[in-house]
Design a protein around this motif. Structure first.
Motif, PDB file in Angstrom:
ATOM      1  N   LEU A 174       0.667  -1.231   0.039  1.00 18.35           N
ATOM      2  CA  LEU A 174       0.082  -0.091  -0.119  1.00 18.35           C
ATOM      3  C   LEU A 174       0.887   1.116  -0.092  1.00 18.35           C
ATOM      4  O   LEU A 174       1.737   1.435   0.972  1.00 18.35           O
ATOM      5  CB  LEU A 174      -0.776  -0.205   1.226  1.00 18.35           C
ATOM      6  N   ALA A 175       0.846   1.888  -1.117  1.00 19.35           N
ATOM      7  CA  ALA A 175       1.552   3.228  -1.112  1.00 19.35           C
ATOM      8  C   ALA A 175       0.888   4.318  -1.066  1.00 19.35           C
ATOM      9  O   ALA A 175       0.163   4.754  -1.630  1.00 19.35           O
ATOM     10  CB  ALA A 175       2.249   3.229  -2.532  1.00 19.35           C
ATOM     11  N   ALA A 176       1.138   5.000   0.373  1.00 19.54           N
ATOM     12  CA  ALA A 176       0.381   6.105   0.600  1.00 19.54           C
ATOM     13  C   ALA A 176       1.023   7.444  -0.190  1.00 19.54           C
ATOM     14  O   ALA A 176       2.453   7.623   0.395  1.00 19.54           O
ATOM     15  CB  ALA A 176       0.463   6.403   1.988  1.00 19.54           C
ATOM     16  N   THR A 177       0.569   8.087  -0.916  1.00 17.89           N
ATOM     17  CA  THR A 177       0.962   9.195  -1.883  1.00 17.89           C
ATOM     18  C   THR A 177       1.566  10.449  -1.102  1.00 17.89           C
ATOM     19  O   THR A 177       2.444  10.881  -1.566  1.00 17.89           O
ATOM     20  CB  THR A 177       0.224   9.471  -3.082  1.00 17.89           C
ATOM     21  N   GLU A 178       1.112  10.460  -0.010  1.00 17.10           N
ATOM     22  CA  GLU A 178       1.442  11.740   1.047  1.00 17.10           C
ATOM     23  C   GLU A 178       2.395  11.051   2.003  1.00 17.10           C
ATOM     24  O   GLU A 178       2.902  12.091   3.005  1.00 17.10           O
ATOM     25  CB  GLU A 178       0.381  12.511   1.175  1.00 17.10           C
TER      26      GLU A 178
ATOM     27  N   ILE B  20      -2.547   4.737  -2.398  1.00 18.78           N
ATOM     28  CA  ILE B  20      -3.894   5.353  -1.755  1.00 18.78           C
ATOM     29  C   ILE B  20      -3.376   6.786  -1.760  1.00 18.78           C
ATOM     30  O   ILE B  20      -2.802   7.467  -1.217  1.00 18.78           O
ATOM     31  CB  ILE B  20      -3.759   4.754  -0.330  1.00 18.78           C
ATOM     32  N   VAL B  21      -4.096   7.503  -2.738  1.00 19.14           N
ATOM     33  CA  VAL B  21      -3.899   8.963  -2.893  1.00 19.14           C
ATOM     34  C   VAL B  21      -4.364   9.660  -1.797  1.00 19.14           C
ATOM     35  O   VAL B  21      -5.448   9.469  -1.142  1.00 19.14           O
ATOM     36  CB  VAL B  21      -4.949   9.152  -4.206  1.00 19.14           C
ATOM     37  N   GLY B  22      -3.464  10.443  -1.484  1.00 13.50           N
ATOM     38  CA  GLY B  22      -3.578  11.501   0.034  1.00 13.50           C
ATOM     39  C   GLY B  22      -3.294  10.812   1.186  1.00 13.50           C
ATOM     40  O   GLY B  22      -3.617  11.257   2.244  1.00 13.50           O
ATOM     41  N   GLY B  23      -3.167   9.534   1.168  1.00  9.04           N
ATOM     42  CA  GLY B  23      -2.459   8.560   2.376  1.00  9.04           C
ATOM     43  C   GLY B  23      -1.268   9.259   2.878  1.00  9.04           C
ATOM     44  O   GLY B  23      -0.370   9.638   2.440  1.00  9.04           O
TER      45      GLY B  23
END
Length: 71
Positions: free
Chosen positions: A14-18, A44-47
């Motif tokens: 899971l790649a949290a973009t933030e 996971i955009v914004g994560g």
């Protein structure tokens, strides 16, 4: 962990973009599974670092999708 990573054959990342620490290294992490038949990376955009708490619905959806693909 290093001794057991070779046992993983189909990881989900899971790649949290933030996430300012790990997101920049996701390709390196994906390449660290020597016996993986496949590595699924889901962004996971914004994560951010507390991904599970902040983006619970997206995390659950990613896990469900992953399990549906491998089962």
């Amino acid at each position: 962990m290093e001794e057991r990573v070779g046992l993983v054959t189909a990881p989900l990342l899971l790649a949290a973009t933030e996430d300012p620490v790990s997101y920049l290294h996701i390709a390196k992490v994906a390449g660290a599974y020597p016996n993986a038949k496949s590595v699924k990376v889901t962004e996971i955009v914004g994560g951010r670092i507390p991904l599970m708490e902040q983006r619970t619905a997206e995390v659950v959806a990613a896990i469900e999708s992953f399990l549906n693909d491998v089962m």
